[in-house]
Structure formats: structure tokens, C-alpha cells
Design a protein around this motif. Sequence first.
Motif, PDB file in Angstrom:
ATOM      1  N   HIS A   1       0.821  -1.223   0.000  1.00 29.95           N
ATOM      2  CA  HIS A   1       0.000   0.000   0.000  1.00 29.95           C
ATOM      3  C   HIS A   1       0.851   1.268   0.000  1.00 29.95           C
ATOM      4  CE1 HIS A   1       0.729  -0.781   4.317  1.00 29.95           C
ATOM      5  NE2 HIS A   1       0.731   0.523   4.419  1.00 29.95           N
TER       6      HIS A   1
ATOM      7  N   TYR B   1       1.324   3.415  -3.246  1.00 29.49           N
ATOM      8  CA  TYR B   1       0.184   4.103  -3.872  1.00 29.49           C
ATOM      9  C   TYR B   1      -0.018   5.477  -3.231  1.00 29.49           C
ATOM     10  CZ  TYR B   1      -0.543  -0.324  -6.066  1.00 29.49           C
ATOM     11  OH  TYR B   1      -0.336  -1.457  -6.813  1.00 29.49           O
TER      12      TYR B   1
ATOM     13  N   SER C   1      -2.673   7.274  -2.717  1.00 30.52           N
ATOM     14  CA  SER C   1      -3.880   7.530  -1.912  1.00 30.52           C
ATOM     15  C   SER C   1      -4.558   6.200  -1.600  1.00 30.52           C
ATOM     16  CB  SER C   1      -4.868   8.413  -2.689  1.00 30.52           C
ATOM     17  OG  SER C   1      -5.353   7.693  -3.815  1.00 30.52           O
TER      18      SER C   1
ATOM     19  N   GLU D   1      -7.632   5.599  -2.240  1.00 29.16           N
ATOM     20  CA  GLU D   1      -8.453   5.266  -3.418  1.00 29.16           C
ATOM     21  C   GLU D   1      -7.608   4.518  -4.460  1.00 29.16           C
ATOM     22  OE1 GLU D   1      -8.590   8.157  -1.804  1.00 29.16           O
ATOM     23  OE2 GLU D   1     -10.647   7.906  -1.060  1.00 29.16           O
ATOM     24  N   ALA D   2      -6.378   5.006  -4.665  1.00 31.42           N
ATOM     25  CA  ALA D   2      -5.513   4.382  -5.678  1.00 31.42           C
ATOM     26  C   ALA D   2      -5.155   2.953  -5.254  1.00 31.42           C
ATOM     27  CB  ALA D   2      -4.247   5.213  -5.867  1.00 31.42           C
TER      28      ALA D   2
ATOM     29  N   ALA E   1      -8.214   0.708  -5.659  1.00 29.14           N
ATOM     30  CA  ALA E   1      -8.490   0.405  -7.072  1.00 29.14           C
ATOM     31  C   ALA E   1      -7.571  -0.722  -7.541  1.00 29.14           C
ATOM     32  CB  ALA E   1      -8.289   1.652  -7.930  1.00 29.14           C
ATOM     33  N   ALA E   2      -6.306  -0.647  -7.150  1.00 28.07           N
ATOM     34  CA  ALA E   2      -5.359  -1.710  -7.534  1.00 28.07           C
ATOM     35  C   ALA E   2      -5.720  -3.020  -6.839  1.00 28.07           C
ATOM     36  CB  ALA E   2      -3.937  -1.289  -7.171  1.00 28.07           C
TER      37      ALA E   2
END
Length: 206
Positions: free
Chosen positions: A56, A59, A61, A63-64, A67-68
Motif C-alpha cells: 500500500h 500508492y 492515496s 483510493e488508488a 483500485a489496484a
Amino acid sequence: MKNIVILISGRGSNMQAIVEATPPGARIAAVISNRPDAAGLAWAAARGIATVALDHKAYPSREAFDAALAEAVDGFTPDLVVLAGFMRILTAGFTRRYEGRMLNIHPSLLPAFTGLHTHARAIEAGCKVAGCTVHFVTAELDHGPIVAQGVVPVHDADTPDTLAARVLQVEHQLYPAAVRWFVEGSLVIEDGRVRHRGVAALPAAL
Ligand code: GAR
């Protein structure tokens, strides 16, 4: 065949209990961790289970990352997503995507003691029983419809660690049972509450 994807962040002892009791009609499609060094990932890989590490920290954010994570999870066409010691708060978008097909285990008797340090807080509050809860995941942290709970006594001499160890033993029975019920189609959510359809008695130790 129902595909189960398990998300972990560390040791993965609940994941192991679920893998070892995978119900008929289901397979563990993958174990995914947000921490590449999670001990549970190596355990699963050694058993030939597909593993994915999605750090994590890479990334920008929440949200990003989510999404992944959703893309990785969806790659295994999950019927059920199991959070087993997955220590990341999930966005509402992620929880909505898997609504009704994502379970979590939390080390307290919800709705008491949401969040962290549950055992220390139960001891501090003078609780005489503690336990764990399996629930469907919704956008509100540790608040979804409750599937099952396991109860243990709190002893006067308990520390957070001794209580955690006692609760963990129950987690290892409760979570595989809840996964089995889901796979069998025994869990029905009605008015925000879980009804059990045709479920045999809980394991004796509970
Ligand atoms: C378990 O006790 C689980 O209930 C808890 O983390 C531990 C993970 O152990 N989960 C949470 O606190 C979630 N908020 P494990 O990695 O050995 O299964």
C-alpha cells in the motif's frame, strides 16, 4: 466451484485455519497481502496457492490502493472475499463492490470495541467475557451484519496477550465455520441482519 480470495496483512493464522478447512465446493483462489513481508504469504505460496503482494505504501492515496486491490481481487473472479487480519481501512467504493460477499473477523464482541487494541480495552473496561465476531463488511468500520460470535472468559490475571491468545483459538474455529456457511448458501441478509438457513449447531467449543 466457488472462488475464495483471502486478504491478509501479517501472520495469517486465520487464513491458515480457513485454507485447512476449505469447504467442499470451494477453492482458495488467492491470498493477497498489503505487506510484502507478511508471513502468511510465504505459508500460502509454499502450499501452491496463488499469492499477490500489493504494497500500500507504493500508492499515492487510499483510493488508488483500493483500485489496484480490486483489480487484483477481481482477477481471481471471487465469489467470496475474506478479510483475515487485513489491517487496512477500506474505502466505501471497495466495500460496496463486494457487498454481501466480503467477510471480516474482528477480535471483540461487536458492537463493543470497534477498531484497535480490543483486548486491552476489554480488560480495562472490566469485561468478564470477550470474544470475536465474524461479520459482513460494509462501509462503516466493524459494523456490518453479524454472522457469528465466539465468547471466552476474561480472567483477573489476563494481559492483552493472554486474552488475545484465548480469543484467537476461538477465531480459528469460528471463521472456517462462517466461510463454510457462506459457501453452502446458508447466510441470508434481511433488514441488515443475518439469518441462518439450515445451519447445524455451532462448533462445540463455542
Ligand atoms: C486476528 O486476531 C484478527 O481478529 C485481527 O487480527 C488478528 C490477525 O491474526 N483482526 C483485526 O484486528 C481486524 N481489525 P492472523 O493474521 O493470525 O489471522
